[in-house]
Motif scaffolding. Structure first.
Motif, PDB file in Angstrom:
ATOM      1  N   ILE A   1     -13.290  -3.471   9.210  1.00 57.55           N
ATOM      2  CA  ILE A   1     -12.430  -3.169   8.258  1.00 57.55           C
ATOM      3  C   ILE A   1     -12.865  -1.830   7.638  1.00 57.55           C
ATOM      4  N   ASP A   2     -11.988  -1.360   6.982  1.00 60.69           N
ATOM      5  CA  ASP A   2     -12.194  -0.082   6.174  1.00 60.69           C
ATOM      6  C   ASP A   2     -12.774  -0.133   4.846  1.00 60.69           C
ATOM      7  N   THR A   3     -13.602   0.874   4.278  1.00 60.61           N
ATOM      8  CA  THR A   3     -13.927   0.925   2.946  1.00 60.61           C
ATOM      9  C   THR A   3     -13.024   1.938   2.466  1.00 60.61           C
ATOM     10  N   LEU A   4     -12.192   1.423   1.405  1.00 68.57           N
ATOM     11  CA  LEU A   4     -11.149   2.211   1.045  1.00 68.57           C
ATOM     12  C   LEU A   4     -11.466   2.970  -0.425  1.00 68.57           C
ATOM     13  N   SER A   5     -12.120   2.320  -1.128  1.00 68.38           N
ATOM     14  CA  SER A   5     -12.563   2.918  -2.401  1.00 68.38           C
ATOM     15  C   SER A   5     -13.781   2.840  -3.133  1.00 68.38           C
ATOM     16  N   ARG A   6     -14.491   3.373  -3.711  1.00 66.91           N
ATOM     17  CA  ARG A   6     -15.578   3.258  -4.690  1.00 66.91           C
ATOM     18  C   ARG A   6     -15.342   3.603  -6.165  1.00 66.91           C
ATOM     19  N   ILE A   7     -15.587   2.451  -7.125  1.00 62.76           N
ATOM     20  CA  ILE A   7     -15.357   2.657  -8.251  1.00 62.76           C
ATOM     21  C   ILE A   7     -16.711   2.971  -9.128  1.00 62.76           C
TER      22      ILE A   7
END
Length: 279
Positions: free
Chosen positions: A236-242
């Motif tokens: 799966i993909d890493t889509l965002s980092r907060i």
């Protein structure tokens, strides 16, 4: 058919003529509801930011011209009304229950919108909690919602299973934080989704780093992230980092999440629009 048949095909491996098709547990929405897509926001443990991601996603989708809604399935720990500054109670009419609408038009249903005091504890057993979640789908009138985001409780127990089986989930977003221990536990949530054939849209890493206002550097407060390796191991993909943000925390505490601006979830929003289009 065996003479010892229990008539329970779900527990039997025999391929006899009496076998019935798998039973669907999907619940029908309220007859007056119109929901195009349902997205779950999940994790394997609490405190990683599921409610934050759910809230920000609904705000960003609303800004892009979609009609967004939030079904707060975290019955014993409902925090969605707080971050939106909602004080009024949900109203019941003859035909159903009306969600509370935020100042920018996001429809919200949460148990805290039904309690007399927001700090009243919910001391219920699992079946009652799961039944309440189903009622939020079947008895609440979700009018013209493009994306309904479901804020899930942590873990892989009764309520996540109820949501996966009762609601037409189009995909889930998995929220984690940098610690390896959290990654291991989140893996359970990803595997549960796989067992139930629920698409995993991608990962969001909350509290990913702290951006120093003085030097401009990014500091890994919780250690170096391994989210990319974790995501790759599950395909799966890493889509965002907060990042860790005092401004974001202050907006949540003040009930002003709709006023906050930031681009950390742009990748996730784009993925949802592409993978789960409303048209």
């Amino acid at each position: 058919m065996s003479e010892n048949c229990s008539h329970n095909c779900s527990s039997c491996s025999s391929n006899c003529s009496e076998r019935t098709a798998p039973q669907s547990f999907l619940e029908n929405p309220h007859p007056m509801s119109s929901v195009k897509k349902v997205i779950g926001v999940v994790s394997g443990k609490g405190g990683v930011g599921k409610s934050l991601v759910t809230s920000l996603l609904s705000v960003l989708m609303q800004r892009k011209g979609y009609s967004a809604g939030i079904l707060d399935a975290d019955i014993t720990g409902p925090s969605i009304p707080k971050v939106f500054g909602l004080r009024e109670r949900a109203q019941a009419i003859e035909s159903g229950i009306l969600p509370v609408v935020t100042k920018t038009g996001i429809s919200v249903m949460s148990l805290n919108l039904l309690l007399e005091n927001e700090t009243d504890p919910v001391v219920w057993r699992g079946p009652v909690i799961a039944g309440t979640v189903k009622q939020f789908w079947t008895e609440v009138i979700w009018e013209d919602v493009d994306y309904l985001f479901v804020d899930m409780p942590p873990g892989t127990g009764d309520v996540p299973l109820t949501v996966y089986q009762s609601l037409p989930i189009d995909g889930i977003v998995v929220v984690t934080s940098p610690q390896e221990l959290v990654g291991m536990i989140v893996g359970k949530a990803v595997r549960m989704a796989g067992l139930l054939n629920i698409p995993v849209l991608g990962l969001v890493e909350n509290m990913s780093y702290f951006a120093c206002p003085d030097c401009g550097g990014k500091h890994s407060i919780f250690g170096e992230s391994h989210i990319d390796e974790f995501a790759a191991s599950y395909g799966i993909d890493t889509l965002s980092r907060i990042p860790i943000s005092s401004a974001l925390a202050a907006a949540c505490d003040a009930g002003a999440i709709e006023d906050f601006t930031g681009d950390f979830l742009d990748g996730l929003v784009k993925k949802i629009e592409t993978a789960v289009p409303t048209k």
